[in-house]
Design a protein around this motif. Sequence first.
Motif, PDB file in Angstrom:
ATOM      1  N   ASN A 275       0.818  -1.209   0.000  1.00  0.00           N
ATOM      2  CA  ASN A 275       0.000   0.000   0.000  1.00  0.00           C
ATOM      3  C   ASN A 275       0.856   1.265   0.000  1.00  0.00           C
ATOM      4  O   ASN A 275       0.582   2.239  -0.710  1.00  0.00           O
ATOM      5  N   SER A 276       1.922   1.251   0.796  1.00  0.00           N
ATOM      6  CA  SER A 276       2.733   2.461   0.944  1.00  0.00           C
ATOM      7  C   SER A 276       3.468   2.825  -0.343  1.00  0.00           C
ATOM      8  O   SER A 276       3.672   4.014  -0.627  1.00  0.00           O
ATOM      9  N   ILE A 277       3.872   1.843  -1.140  1.00  0.00           N
ATOM     10  CA  ILE A 277       4.581   2.143  -2.385  1.00  0.00           C
ATOM     11  C   ILE A 277       3.661   2.888  -3.348  1.00  0.00           C
ATOM     12  O   ILE A 277       4.058   3.882  -3.977  1.00  0.00           O
ATOM     13  N   LEU A 278       2.414   2.439  -3.455  1.00  0.00           N
ATOM     14  CA  LEU A 278       1.467   3.118  -4.338  1.00  0.00           C
ATOM     15  C   LEU A 278       1.093   4.499  -3.794  1.00  0.00           C
ATOM     16  O   LEU A 278       0.949   5.458  -4.552  1.00  0.00           O
ATOM     17  N   LYS A 279       0.969   4.612  -2.467  1.00  0.00           N
ATOM     18  CA  LYS A 279       0.698   5.925  -1.866  1.00  0.00           C
ATOM     19  C   LYS A 279       1.832   6.898  -2.151  1.00  0.00           C
ATOM     20  O   LYS A 279       1.606   8.084  -2.431  1.00  0.00           O
ATOM     21  N   ASN A 280       3.068   6.410  -2.074  1.00  0.00           N
ATOM     22  CA  ASN A 280       4.218   7.267  -2.333  1.00  0.00           C
ATOM     23  C   ASN A 280       4.226   7.771  -3.770  1.00  0.00           C
ATOM     24  O   ASN A 280       4.616   8.910  -4.037  1.00  0.00           O
TER      25      ASN A 280
END
Length: 370
Positions: free
Chosen positions: A118-123
């Motif tokens: 999730n965090s990679i796409l949010k970044n």
Amino acid sequence: MEVKNRSDLEQFLETSMKRACGDISDDAKLTPEKNALKTYIIESNSGVKFLKKLGIKVKSLGDCLYLIKFEGATYYLDVIEDRFWILYSLQKSEISDKYVNKLIYLPESRLDNLWLTNSILKNLLGRYTIRGLAIRFNGFPSGDDQNNLSIESLGYVAYELIKAINNISERDLRNIKNKKIKESLKSLLKVKSYLRLSKAKIKFEDGENNEFVLEDVYYWGKFTAKGNDISKHFKIINSVLNEYKAKLDLIESSLIDINSGNLSNNAPISISFKKEIEDIDRFLSVILSEKKPFRLTGIKRKVDKDYYSVVGLDLHNGDKFEMDISKNWINLYLKKGSCGNTVLRLLANLQQIHDANTYLEINTTEEKIT
């Protein structure tokens, strides 16, 4: 155009991308004969020789590039990094997706998807201009019910809504006296566990030179690109891959020796979630079913109420693992030298089927991966 080397490939891909895009700078749909560039990153524990053994036509173009022909379709494979293969396609998505899926899940392929958390796409959404996003939550079946959520939205409004919902906490509700507002916020709190990004839609542009790329990045390692500057497509891929490798290095550098005979003296990798598992036995039956996306199998044993242990095997690469699991956490033990993709695959897909806010903690460093 005949592609003979890396320079030719870059020119060919950019020309094809421009032809597909024309002069559009938004999300206009392409005509059937103008397919967007598809790029897939594949985590590999195999060599290109494996493809030849399968009867797939593979032609070397030098400089770690290969031309692949499979079932009448043409692909270009870049293996400049042994561990991460980059596959380019101009086929329709239903054709190229099917081929990549078939390739990865062949018996003993030792290939895997790139599992973006999730965090990679949010970044990505925070780093570039937001064109939109997609959420797909395939809820874990509970009894006869299964809670699913699927949202696809253009623009940044959905992203702002997700951020607003994620910022709500139980603590915030304590000081709210208006019952209607309080009940509404409680309902939104329940939704938080479903808000797992499955796709980030971004625009990377240079306004002065009118150079841009419109990019869709999927959580399973697929990138689609339309635009007029192939270098921007490559930069997005490299930024994602570098972030992924950093997480992988963090995991693999922390792996313990499960053959030491005393696991209690070693710090496992911990996966935590706020949403409790309702039925651990059933939950493990899904996780250890040998099926995709988890590709894990093992023997489970009930140790106590709401507490199980597992001795398992990753079918992607044959790595052994051990697991302790309770309602709110999983402790995972892998021996040194194991593939960290086992961990990221488990994390990314638990976010997909159980709790979008699932996170991984490296206990030796106290760092988190979300």
